[in-house]
Write a protein that holds these residues in place. Structure first.
Motif, short mmCIF file in Angstrom:
data_model
loop_
_atom_site.label_atom_id
_atom_site.label_comp_id
_atom_site.label_asym_id
_atom_site.label_seq_id
_atom_site.Cartn_x
_atom_site.Cartn_y
_atom_site.Cartn_z
N LYS A 2 0.81 -1.04 0.06
CA LYS A 2 0.36 0.08 0.84
C LYS A 2 0.98 1.44 0.25
O LYS A 2 1.69 1.45 1.10
CB LYS A 2 -0.96 0.18 0.89
N CYS A 4 1.17 5.04 -0.08
CA CYS A 4 0.72 6.41 0.52
C CYS A 4 1.27 7.70 -0.37
O CYS A 4 2.37 7.97 -0.69
CB CYS A 4 0.52 6.33 1.55
N VAL A 36 -2.79 5.18 -1.80
CA VAL A 36 -3.98 5.69 -0.47
C VAL A 36 -3.47 6.50 -0.74
O VAL A 36 -2.23 6.83 -0.44
CB VAL A 36 -3.48 4.99 1.33
N ILE A 60 -7.79 3.32 -2.33
CA ILE A 60 -8.10 3.75 -0.69
C ILE A 60 -8.23 5.61 -0.67
O ILE A 60 -7.51 6.34 -0.28
CB ILE A 60 -7.55 2.95 0.12
N VAL A 62 -8.63 8.63 2.18
CA VAL A 62 -9.00 8.80 4.17
C VAL A 62 -9.38 10.14 3.16
O VAL A 62 -8.42 10.50 3.15
CB VAL A 62 -8.07 8.63 4.55
N MET A 81 -12.79 5.64 3.72
CA MET A 81 -12.43 5.77 5.05
C MET A 81 -12.56 7.12 5.72
O MET A 81 -11.67 8.23 5.04
CB MET A 81 -11.27 4.71 5.49
N MET A 92 -4.81 7.49 10.33
CA MET A 92 -4.91 6.10 9.00
C MET A 92 -4.33 6.37 8.72
O MET A 92 -4.12 5.04 7.78
CB MET A 92 -6.82 6.84 9.35
N ASP A 95 -1.33 4.12 9.55
CA ASP A 95 -1.69 2.65 9.79
C ASP A 95 -1.82 1.86 8.37
O ASP A 95 -2.06 1.25 8.72
CB ASP A 95 -2.81 3.57 10.43
N GLN A 96 -2.37 2.39 7.49
CA GLN A 96 -3.00 1.96 5.72
C GLN A 96 -1.62 1.40 5.25
O GLN A 96 -1.46 0.86 4.43
CB GLN A 96 -4.03 2.94 5.24
N SER A 97 -0.28 2.26 5.08
CA SER A 97 0.50 2.25 4.28
C SER A 97 1.81 1.87 4.75
O SER A 97 2.07 1.95 5.90
CB SER A 97 0.35 3.52 3.88
#
Length: 175
Positions: A2, A4, A36, A60, A62, A81, A92, A95-97
């Motif tokens: 992922k 970002c 992301v 994704i 955010v 999200m 976020m 945390d996601q990336s």
């Protein structure tokens, strides 16, 4: 992975930045990576989301609720999200990336990249921020970081937390 993307939501910027961002989104999809991003329907944010999405990749977004309320969510967000504010958004995204790429951007982009890099310096994570130095966009920031390093204001070596890629090939090697 992922990846970002931190970047500008402005439209009136160098057209080459859009072309290079589109190439990045397409490359990420070919390599099987998820994008992301901030999920906004403007500027380089919209460009990277569209490029990845149209190439068959997954995105994704955010998205702060204030953006949602204003109707500025990109049509190229596969997973939304929602968050309450920019601090939540950065957390976020972190945390996601797995890795962070800073494209040309302004105050928000700088805030995001330094939040992630600062967290790395004190051990919250080991994730890298990459400055995608399109057409030398980040040269002045790189010079400032070098100056801070020389003055002893950076813990360790800033290159341990922030990498620099001047083109897509360098970016791909770092990732």
């Amino acid at each position: 992975m992922k990846i970002c993307i931190f970047c500008s939501a402005n439209q009136q910027i160098d057209p080459d930045f859009f072309r290079m961002t589109e190439e990045l989104g397409q490359w990420a999809t070919r390599e099987g990576h998820t994008i992301v991003f901030g999920g906004v329907n403007q500027g380089l944010m919209e460009c990277v989301g569209k490029a990845a999405h149209e190439a068959g990749g997954r995105t994704i977004g955010v998205i702060p609720r204030i953006v949602e309320k204003s109707g500025r969510i990109s049509d190229y967000v596969d997973i939304e999200m929602l968050c309450d504010n920019l601090s939540d958004r950065k957390q976020m995204m972190e945390d996601q990336s797995d890795v962070f790429v800073a494209l040309p951007g302004g105050i928000g982009t700088i805030d995001e990249l330094f939040t992630i890099a600062a967290a790395h310096t004190i051990g919250y994570h080991n994730k890298l921020v990459i400055l995608y130095n399109m057409k030398g966009f980040w040269d002045s920031l790189i010079a400032m970081l070098d100056d801070l390093q020389q003055k002893g204001m950076v813990r360790g070596n800033w290159h341990d937390y922030i990498a620099v890629a001047n083109n897509l090939e360098e970016l791909a090697r770092i990732i």
